[in-house]
Design an enzyme around this catalytic site. Sequence first.
Site, PDB file in Angstrom:
ATOM      1  N   PHE A  93      32.266  40.506  29.991  1.00  0.00           N
ATOM      2  CA  PHE A  93      32.602  39.524  29.276  1.00  0.00           C
ATOM      3  C   PHE A  93      32.624  38.277  30.092  1.00  0.00           C
ATOM      4  O   PHE A  93      33.520  38.383  31.171  1.00  0.00           O
ATOM      5  CB  PHE A  93      33.838  39.801  28.530  1.00  0.00           C
ATOM      6  N   ASP A 106      33.286  37.059  38.333  1.00  0.00           N
ATOM      7  CA  ASP A 106      34.223  36.287  37.352  1.00  0.00           C
ATOM      8  C   ASP A 106      35.475  37.005  37.671  1.00  0.00           C
ATOM      9  O   ASP A 106      35.808  38.095  37.173  1.00  0.00           O
ATOM     10  CB  ASP A 106      33.627  36.715  36.137  1.00  0.00           C
ATOM     11  N   LYS A 144      42.263  31.491  33.129  1.00  0.00           N
ATOM     12  CA  LYS A 144      43.459  32.281  32.594  1.00  0.00           C
ATOM     13  C   LYS A 144      44.897  31.873  33.127  1.00  0.00           C
ATOM     14  O   LYS A 144      45.504  31.169  33.125  1.00  0.00           O
ATOM     15  CB  LYS A 144      43.017  33.565  32.285  1.00  0.00           C
TER      16      LYS A 144
HETATM   17  C1  LIG Z   1      38.778  35.538  29.106  1.00  0.00           C
HETATM   18  C2  LIG Z   1      37.570  35.681  29.941  1.00  0.00           C
HETATM   19  C3  LIG Z   1      36.593  34.556  30.021  1.00  0.00           C
HETATM   20  C4  LIG Z   1      36.492  33.673  28.939  1.00  0.00           C
HETATM   21  O1  LIG Z   1      37.360  32.487  29.114  1.00  0.00           O
HETATM   22  P1  LIG Z   1      37.944  31.512  28.085  1.00  0.00           P
HETATM   23  O2  LIG Z   1      39.133  30.702  28.761  1.00  0.00           O
HETATM   24  O3  LIG Z   1      38.485  32.001  27.110  1.00  0.00           O
HETATM   25  O4  LIG Z   1      36.799  30.670  28.131  1.00  0.00           O
HETATM   26  C5  LIG Z   1      35.512  34.803  30.792  1.00  0.00           C
HETATM   27  N1  LIG Z   1      35.633  35.829  31.858  1.00  0.00           N
HETATM   28  C6  LIG Z   1      36.392  36.782  31.551  1.00  0.00           C
HETATM   29  C7  LIG Z   1      36.432  37.882  32.856  1.00  0.00           C
HETATM   30  C8  LIG Z   1      37.474  36.708  31.029  1.00  0.00           C
HETATM   31  O5  LIG Z   1      38.472  37.672  30.829  1.00  0.00           O
END
Ligand SMILES: *Cc1c(COP(=O)(O)O)cnc(C)c1O
Length: 405
Positions: free
Chosen positions: A140, A225, A254
Amino acid sequence: MTGQLQVNRALFDEVMVPNYAPAGIIPVQGKGSRVWDQQGREYIDFAGGIAVSSLGHCHPALVNALKQQADKLWHLSNVMTNEPALRLAKKLVDATFADKVYFANSGAEANEAAFKLARRYALDKFGTDKDQIISFSKSFHGRTFFTVTVGGQAAYSDGFGPKPGAVLHAEFNNLDSVKALISDKTCAVVLEPIQGEGGIIPATADFIRGVRELCNKHNALLVLDEVQTGVGRTGKLYAYMHYGVTPDILTTAKSLGGGFPVGAMLTTNEIASHLKVGTHGSTYGGNPLACAVAEAVLDTVNTADMMRQVLENEQLFRDELQRINAKYQVFSEVRGQGMLLGAVLNDKFKGRSRDFFLAAAEHGLMALVAGADVVRFAPSLVITGDDIRQGMQRFEQAVQQVVNA
Ligand SMILES: *Cc1c(COP(=O)(O)O)cnc(C)c1O
């Protein structure tokens, strides 16, 4: 207007686009790892707003940073030099592999910047044939059209017309599946050190190291990521620091803002030089309020004591979950690291993570799911031992309710 509109759950259905299905709880206040709803009911927060509230609710250092900046300056356009943004960038650079920082407002935006940079870098250096991005099933990376296409769940990217091309998906923790796809046409491999939304699935050290070697061999960039794993959540400032593997680009969001929207892409001088003036941008990226808060988060989190506390909290979480599981036999394993843990439901309870989530809320505990088979915990890094033990008593009541239902 006299007075404020009374908000209830029905108003959501009336005025909101129906892309979410929130629970009926309406939290209105938080302090540390406790939250209170409209009726004054108290919850213990094991969710942290999905790995966001890294220092709990209304941490004094963050409230202070926000209030101080709020009295000074809220916004600057990117045509001005920006004090809070540069202070935060300097600290991120000093604390990581990176030489350069780009600021965004979310994880998806940080990833969007990372993927665009990887494409541009490859185009500049190697020509038009090197455009393939390899990511992983169940991964994700956000909800913009590019990032959701790179993500490994077609259900999230289908149904919006033609997708951005040259995106391939390999199998997570399977190096052979990467070998089968990677070539000199690959511009980047994108990887979460622990797949969060996919079910709290940690990459093995061998896998991450193997992907790094394959990237080196094919002149592909390794993009980590760390939107969910970053800023101390795994017991190091960034999860890559556990593996002795250095990424070319890292994204973070986050926990970085502790609840204030901010995201960042970190990279090296050489790669950064390809994002020349005018190639990318954001109106709010580097917002002074966001950067002032994130600087306070980083100052508070990036200490040896804090990293020790995260690992102690992890042990207490694992001990408590094991105690509950010994009584009720609902989990097959607990996986993840630090304050990002997933209790995997065993065959008997497969597909029922939402039942545990709802039962937990009924008993005054905020938990999370990560897919249908995993109950996820992503609490504040500074949650106290007492809050963990009391929260686990509530979680035990929830487990008992689901088991006896
Ligand atoms: C939550 C998340 C995202 C997306 O972040 P947003 O602030 O919702 O755009 C991308 N990569 C990972 C691994 C995530 O957990």
